[in-house]
Design an enzyme around this catalytic site. Structure first.
Site, mmCIF file in Angstrom:
data_model
loop_
_atom_site.group_PDB
_atom_site.id
_atom_site.type_symbol
_atom_site.label_atom_id
_atom_site.label_comp_id
_atom_site.label_asym_id
_atom_site.label_seq_id
_atom_site.Cartn_x
_atom_site.Cartn_y
_atom_site.Cartn_z
ATOM 1 C CG HIS A 262 -1.799 1.070 1.167
ATOM 2 N ND1 HIS A 262 -3.319 1.123 0.808
ATOM 3 C CD2 HIS A 262 -1.809 2.492 1.746
ATOM 4 C CE1 HIS A 262 -3.637 2.478 1.124
ATOM 5 N NE2 HIS A 262 -2.829 3.066 1.535
ATOM 6 C CD GLU A 263 1.567 3.558 3.818
ATOM 7 O OE1 GLU A 263 1.385 4.454 3.209
ATOM 8 O OE2 GLU A 263 0.575 3.050 4.545
ATOM 9 C CG HIS A 266 0.251 6.169 -0.667
ATOM 10 N ND1 HIS A 266 -0.721 7.096 -1.073
ATOM 11 C CD2 HIS A 266 -0.531 5.595 0.506
ATOM 12 C CE1 HIS A 266 -1.900 6.859 -0.412
ATOM 13 N NE2 HIS A 266 -1.635 5.867 0.694
HETATM 14 ZN ZN ZN Z 1 -3.297 5.137 2.026
#
Ligand code: ZN
Length: 506
Positions: A262-263, A266
Site C-alpha cells: 500500500h505505502e 503511494h
Molecule cells: Zn493510503
C-alpha cells in the site's frame, strides 16, 4: 524574469515543506518520546513560515509579473497552470484568518490527548466537547473558504477538490447497489480458513519479503527506504527521497505485507513524478501545505490501493509469487497451497473497525463517516445523537451491533486532530484504482507483463498516465486523459463482483 523568480520562490516554499516532512518522519520513526513537545513547535513554525512566504507581498508581486509575462501562452500550458495554482492557493490562505489557523493547530494537539483517553475508556461524553469545538471551528473555516451548496463541500476542497456532497450521492448509491448484494450472498457461504495467517511469522523475514515485492512492483529503494512504525505511512522529500513504513505483528501476517505494498503504491506516485516538476507547485500541495505531488488525496489513494489490492491480492499475482513466499516461510505455510492462501487473504468479515476491514466492506465504513460528518457540519445531526446514528448505520450497512463507543464512534483519530472532510478520499481511491487498472490491462504489454510477473509495464503505464503529471491536471482531467471518462464506479464494482464470486462461489 517574473515567472522564473516566482518558480524559485515556490521552490523555497517546497524546501520548507520538505523540511517539515523530514521532521515529521523523524518524529514518527526515530525520535525519543521526550522530543514531542518541542518537535511539534518546530514543525508548526516552519509551516507558518511556508504559508507566510507563499502569501507575502513579494510573492504576490512576482505572481503579477509572472502572469503578465505568460499571458500569451495557452491556458493549459505548464506556466499558466502554475500561475493559476499559486493564485488559487494565495486566495485560499488569505480567506482564512491566521488566528483561526492558530486555534485549529492548538485544538489539534489538545484534542488528540483527550480523544486518546476517551477512547481508552470508551467515554464519548468526555470527547463530545472536543468534537463540538472541532465542528464549530470547521464551520467557521467553511464560511471563510466559501461554498455554493453545502459547507462540507468547502472542507473537502483541501483534500478532494471538485468533490461535493451532491456529487458523492450517486457514487455512493452505485457502490451500495453493487456491493450490498455481494455481502448478503457471502453471509450464506462458508468462510475460507485463515488460521495459518494468525501465527507469528519472523519479523525480519516478513520485512525482507515485503520489500522484495515492493521493489518488484516498482518501488525504487535507491530513492527510498522502509522502516517499522506503529502507524504505517509514506512521506516524501522530493521525488528523490520517498520513504515508507509498515507494521508487522504476530496476529495477522497479511498486515505487514499488504501495508508495505500500500505505502509503496503511494511512494511510486511521488518517485515517478516528472523530474522537471521537482520543487515546483506541480509537486507541492500549496493549499494543504504539504510537499506532495499527487493531484488529490483520492488520486494518491488510487495508487496505494491499486498495488495493494487490485494487483497484490489478485490470484494471478500469487500464482506467480506464492512459491517465493512459501520458500521464505516453509514451516508457517507447510501444507498450504496457493489457492488456500489467496482465498485467506481475501476473506470477507464485516467488522467494526475501519482500518481492519476487507475490500468488500471498507467503503461502507467510509460512506457512514462521510454522511455523518456532512450532517454534523450542517447541523442536521447533533453531537449528542452521534453515537446512536453511528450504531444505526453500522447495523444497516454491515449488520453489526456496536457494543461500545471505543469500537464505534471513537475509533478514528481524524476528528480529534481537527480534521473534517478527509474520509471520502479512501473510497474515491478505490473507485479510481478500479478504473485505472481496468484501462491499464487493455494494454497488451501490461497484461502480458502481469502474466509473467513482470510489473515494469504496469508501473510504466501508471507513470505515463498518472505519476508523471503530478498536480498538472485536475483529478477529473487526469481520469479523462487516462480512461476517456471521469470518475466511474462501474469497473470497480465489476472487479469486486468477479473476484468475490470466484472466492465464495456465488
Ligand atoms: Zn493510503
Amino acid at each position: 524574469m517574473g515567472y522564473n523568480a516566482l518558480l524559485e520562490r515556490m521552490g523555497e516554499v517546497n524546501d520548507l515543506l520538505c523540511s517539515v516532512s523530514m521532521l515529521s518522519w523523524d518524529a514518527r520513526v526515530m525520535m525519543p518520546p521526550g522530543g514531542a513537545d518541542t518537535r511539534a513547535r518546530q514543525m508548526a513554525t516552519l509551516k507558518v513560515f511556508a504559508r507566510n512566504h507563499l502569501v507575502s507581498d513579494e510573492t504576490r508581486r512576482l505572481l503579477d509579473a509572472a502572469e503578465a509575462e505568460t499571458a500569451s501562452l495557452p491556458d493549459d500550458s505548464v506556466e499558466r497552470t502554475i500561475c493559476a495554482q499559486v493564485r488559487e492557493a494565495i486566495d485560499y490562505h488569505l480567506r482564512i484568518p491566521a488566528e483561526l489557523v492558530q486555534r485549529r493547530a492548538e485544538m489539534g494537539s489538545k484534542g488528540q490527548h483527550i480523544w486518546a483517553k476517551a477512547r481508552a475508556e470508551s467515554d464519548f461524553a468526555a470527547f463530545a466537547p472536543v468534537l463540538k469545538a472541532t465542528l464549530e471551528l470547521n464551520r467557521e473555516m467553511a464560511e471563510c473558504i466559501g461554498y455554493e451548496r453545502h459547507p462540507y463541500d468547502a472542507l473537502m476542497y483541501r483534500f478532494e477538490p471538485g468533490e461535493s456532497v451532491a456529487s458523492l450521492q450517486p457514487l455512493f448509491a452505485a457502490l451500495r447497489e453493487g456491493i450490498l448484494p455481494l455481502l448478503r450472498a457471502i453471509e450464506e457461504k462458508p468462510h475460507p480458513r485463515v488460521d495459518f495467517l494468525e501465527r507469528p511469522y519472523p519479523t525480519d523475514k516478513q520485512l525482507a519479503f515485503a520489500l522484495d515485492m515492493a521493489r518488484a512492483l516498482g518501488y525504487d529503494t535507491h530513492r527510498g527506504r522502509l522502516d517499522l512504525t506503529v502507524h504505517p505511512f509514506e512521506i516524501s522529500f522530493t521525488r528523490n527521497d520517498v520513504r515508507i513504513t509498515t507494521r508487522v505483528n504476530g496476529e495477522w501476517m497479511p498486515k505487514g505485507l499488504f501495508g508495505t505494498l500500500h505505502e509503496a503504491g503511494h511512494a511510486m506516485y511521488e518517485q515517478y513524478c516528472d523530474p522537471a516538476y521537482t520543487r515546483t507547485p506541480l509537486a507541492t500541495d500549496l493549499v494543504g501545505l504539504y510537499a506532495v505531488g499527487g493531484v488529490s488525496f483520492g488520486a494518491h489513494e488510487s495508487q496505494s490501493r491499486l498495488f495493494e489490492n487490485q494487483v497484490g491480492r489478485s490470484r494471478e499475482f500469487w500464482e506467480l509469487n506464492y512459491g517465493a513466499l512459501h520458500d521464505t516461510f516453509p514451516d508457517e505455510l507447510a501444507g498450504i497451497d496457493v489457492e488456500t492462501f489467496w482465498r485467506a487473504i481475501n476473506r470477507v468479515r464485516p467488522g467494526l473497525i475501519r482500518v481492519e476491514s476487507d475490500e468488500l466492506t471498507y467503503d461502507f465504513h467510509i460512506m457512514l463517516r462521510v454522511d455523518l460528518e456532512a450532517a454534523l457540519i450542517d447541523g442536521s445531526l447533533k453531537v449528542a445523537d452521534l453515537p446512536e446514528a453511528w450504531n444505526a448505520k453500522m447495523k444497516e450497512y454491515l449488520g453489526l451491533d456496536v457494543p461500545n463507543d471505543r469500537l464505534g464512534v471513537l475509533q478514528d483519530v481524524h476528528w480529534s486532530s481537527g480534521q473534517v472532510g478527509t474520509f471520502c478520499n479512501y473510497t474515491i481511491g478505490n473507485v479510481m484504482a478500479g478504473q485505472l487498472f481496468a484501462e491499464a490491462k487493455t494494454d497488451p504489454d501490461v497484461s502480458r507483463g502481469l502474466a509473467e510477473a513482470n510489473y515494469v509495464p504496469l508501473r510504466e503505464w501508471m507513470t505515463e498516465h498518472v505519476h508523471r503529471h503530478g498536480r498538472r491536471y485536475t483529478r477529473e482531467q487526469l481520469l479523462e486523459r487516462a480512461t476517456g471518462r471521469g470518475l466511474d464506479p462501474a469497473p470497480y464494482v465489476d472487479y469486486l463482483t468477479t473476484k468475490y464470486s470466484a472466492i465464495y462461489d456465488l
